[in-house]
Design a protein around this motif. Structure first.
Motif, short mmCIF file in Angstrom:
data_model
loop_
_atom_site.label_atom_id
_atom_site.label_comp_id
_atom_site.label_asym_id
_atom_site.label_seq_id
_atom_site.Cartn_x
_atom_site.Cartn_y
_atom_site.Cartn_z
N PHE A 215 0.81 -1.22 0.00
CA PHE A 215 0.00 0.00 0.00
C PHE A 215 0.85 1.27 0.00
O PHE A 215 0.31 2.38 0.10
CB PHE A 215 -0.94 0.00 1.21
CG PHE A 215 -2.10 -0.94 1.09
CD1 PHE A 215 -3.12 -0.70 0.18
CD2 PHE A 215 -2.18 -2.08 1.87
CE1 PHE A 215 -4.19 -1.56 0.06
CE2 PHE A 215 -3.25 -2.95 1.76
CZ PHE A 215 -4.25 -2.70 0.85
N LYS A 216 2.17 1.12 -0.08
CA LYS A 216 3.11 2.23 -0.19
C LYS A 216 3.00 3.21 0.99
O LYS A 216 3.01 4.44 0.81
CB LYS A 216 2.91 2.98 -1.51
CG LYS A 216 3.19 2.10 -2.73
CD LYS A 216 2.97 2.86 -4.04
CE LYS A 216 3.26 1.95 -5.23
NZ LYS A 216 3.00 2.62 -6.53
N SER A 249 -1.39 6.13 6.27
CA SER A 249 -2.14 5.71 5.09
C SER A 249 -3.26 6.70 4.80
O SER A 249 -3.55 7.00 3.64
CB SER A 249 -2.72 4.32 5.32
OG SER A 249 -3.53 3.92 4.24
N SER A 252 -2.26 9.74 2.74
CA SER A 252 -2.16 9.58 1.28
C SER A 252 -3.43 9.99 0.56
O SER A 252 -3.42 10.22 -0.65
CB SER A 252 -1.81 8.13 0.94
OG SER A 252 -2.87 7.26 1.30
N HIS A 254 -6.12 8.14 0.20
CA HIS A 254 -6.86 6.99 -0.32
C HIS A 254 -7.59 6.31 0.84
O HIS A 254 -7.02 5.47 1.55
CB HIS A 254 -5.91 6.00 -0.98
CG HIS A 254 -5.17 6.58 -2.16
ND1 HIS A 254 -5.81 6.89 -3.34
CD2 HIS A 254 -3.87 6.90 -2.33
CE1 HIS A 254 -4.92 7.38 -4.20
NE2 HIS A 254 -3.74 7.41 -3.60
N ASP A 256 -10.01 4.17 0.75
CA ASP A 256 -10.21 2.74 0.54
C ASP A 256 -8.96 1.95 0.92
O ASP A 256 -9.05 0.86 1.50
CB ASP A 256 -10.58 2.46 -0.92
CG ASP A 256 -9.58 3.05 -1.91
OD1 ASP A 256 -8.87 4.01 -1.53
OD2 ASP A 256 -9.52 2.57 -3.05
N HIS A 257 -7.76 2.50 0.66
CA HIS A 257 -6.51 1.85 1.05
C HIS A 257 -6.40 1.75 2.57
O HIS A 257 -5.95 0.73 3.10
CB HIS A 257 -5.31 2.62 0.50
CG HIS A 257 -5.10 2.41 -0.96
ND1 HIS A 257 -3.98 2.89 -1.63
CD2 HIS A 257 -5.85 1.78 -1.90
CE1 HIS A 257 -4.07 2.56 -2.91
NE2 HIS A 257 -5.19 1.90 -3.10
N THR A 258 -6.81 2.82 3.24
CA THR A 258 -6.76 2.85 4.70
C THR A 258 -7.68 1.79 5.31
O THR A 258 -7.30 1.09 6.25
CB THR A 258 -7.15 4.25 5.24
OG1 THR A 258 -6.32 5.23 4.63
CG2 THR A 258 -7.00 4.31 6.75
N TRP A 260 -8.72 -0.97 3.85
CA TRP A 260 -8.13 -2.28 3.57
C TRP A 260 -6.96 -2.57 4.51
O TRP A 260 -6.79 -3.70 4.98
CB TRP A 260 -7.65 -2.35 2.12
CG TRP A 260 -8.72 -2.71 1.14
CD1 TRP A 260 -9.30 -1.90 0.20
CD2 TRP A 260 -9.35 -3.99 1.00
NE1 TRP A 260 -10.25 -2.59 -0.51
CE2 TRP A 260 -10.31 -3.88 -0.05
CE3 TRP A 260 -9.21 -5.21 1.66
CZ2 TRP A 260 -11.10 -4.94 -0.44
CZ3 TRP A 260 -10.01 -6.28 1.27
CH2 TRP A 260 -10.94 -6.15 0.23
N LEU A 261 -6.17 -1.54 4.79
CA LEU A 261 -5.03 -1.69 5.69
C LEU A 261 -5.50 -2.08 7.09
O LEU A 261 -4.92 -2.97 7.73
CB LEU A 261 -4.23 -0.39 5.74
CG LEU A 261 -2.97 -0.40 6.61
CD1 LEU A 261 -1.95 -1.42 6.10
CD2 LEU A 261 -2.34 0.99 6.65
#
Length: 345
Positions: A215-216, A249, A252, A254, A256-258, A260-261
């Motif tokens: 997820f960078k 996260s 950033s 995002h 949705d990325h958070t 998921w994380l």
């Protein structure tokens, strides 16, 4: 008269316990080095035994093991210090970005007719506190690494005395083979706990690193090391370890990325702590959840942040020790999680 004698007997042990606890707190820095040396030596002795079974000479085994340990410690110290310095310098930027992300989320919510006081919410969500709290914790961990030389020397002496200590035990328990067996069982269970816990903590850190890298998220190695170390602190540790990575996260942008994380953090910790760990460790080594909670508070008060890392290992050591003799077995039962036992009365 007998009842009075029993009361005096219990008061004597309570008074002795208080004196020992006060001594531990007064000499906490020395106690920390001693306990870390014992626990690390317990883990490393299993690897030395493995090498001995493969007919590898003792001196090369020691040299190889300590070389690996020193290299890993130096690398971790360097990576943590570098990442922490960079992270601390970027704290104001991260805080601004997180507040902007929160305001964006509030904007989405207000579109559905909800009225939210933005200023009060941002004041309540004191993100700088979370980051500073994390920075202080990492600084405390760094202080542990600064004592690494003394710990390594302590480990070296303990491992060098292993065979001699076994001979001493045979002399001490020469007339009582049952006590010798109980002590060996205690040592075996203790070593088993340390090895399994270290292995599962390593798996936790590794999977967290893979997810963060995917997820960078900034500083994935730092947060993976934190996940590894905080896995030794039940329940609370995994939550605290997740906070800075989740917030970064969120920076950033995002969402949705958070989400998921956060899901991956929950899945990894639950899978390893509740499924894999009990399978390897064995149900007989389980501690009562209440005991775990109060041991975190108790040992944290005595030894600071290091006490929270060592709380479960220390309490587990006491539990195994109490269960090894018939006279104190009832204390071990009180510390146990009987709900996990197969054979309950």
């Amino acid at each position: 008269m007998l009842e009075r004698s029993n009361i005096m007997y219990y008061f004597f042990y309570v008074a002795t316990s208080i004196i020992i606890i006060a001594g531990f707190k007064a000499a906490s820095e020395v106690v920390i080095i001693l306990l870390l040396s014992i626990f690390i030596a317990s883990i490393l002795s299993a690897f030395l035994n493995f090498m001995e079974e493969r007919k590898i000479p003792k001196l090369p085994s020691y040299f190889l093991l300590f070389s690996i340990l020193i290299i890993i410690s130096l690398l971790l110290t360097y990576m943590i210090n570098t990442s922490l310095t960079s992270f601390s310098s970027n704290l104001p930027i991260y805080e601004k970005k997180i507040k902007a992300s929160i305001l964006l989320i509030i904007g989405y919510i207000e579109e559905y007719g909800f009225n939210i006081n933005k200023e009060e919410l941002l004041k309540a969500l004191n993100f700088s506190y979370f980051f500073k709290f994390t920075t202080n914790l990492i600084g405390d961990i760094g202080a542990i690494f600064s004592k690494a030389l003394l710990v390594f020397i302590g480990v070296a002496f303990i491992l060098s005395e292993t065979k001699v200590f076994e001979k001493k035990l045979k002399v001490i328990f020469n007339s009582d083979s049952k006590k010798l067996y109980s002590f060996k069982l205690f040592s075996h269970n203790l070593q088993k706990y340390f090895i399994v816990k270290t292995f599962t903590s390593f798996l936790t850190g590794f999977f967290i690193f893979v997810v963060l890298f995917f997820f960078k998220v900034d500083y994935p190695i730092l947060w993976a090391v934190i996940a590894f170390l905080f896995n030794f602190i039940p329940v609370v540790g995994s939550i605290v370890a997740a906070i800075p990575a989740v917030l970064l996260s969120l920076v950033s942008g995002h969402l949705d990325h958070t989400l998921w994380l956060m899901l991956f953090y929950v899945v990894i910790n639950i899978s390893i702590s509740n499924i894999l760990e009990p399978k390897f460790m064995g149900k007989e080594l389980g501690l009562s959840p209440m005991i775990i909670f109060f041991s975190l508070i108790f040992w944290g008060w005595i030894l600071g942040i290091v006490g929270m890392f060592l709380a479960v290992p220390i309490t587990m050591t006491l539990k195994i020790a109490f269960e090894s003799t018939q006279n104190t077995r009832w204390i071990g039962v009180l510390l146990s999680d009987l709900s996990s036992k197969k054979n309950r009365s």
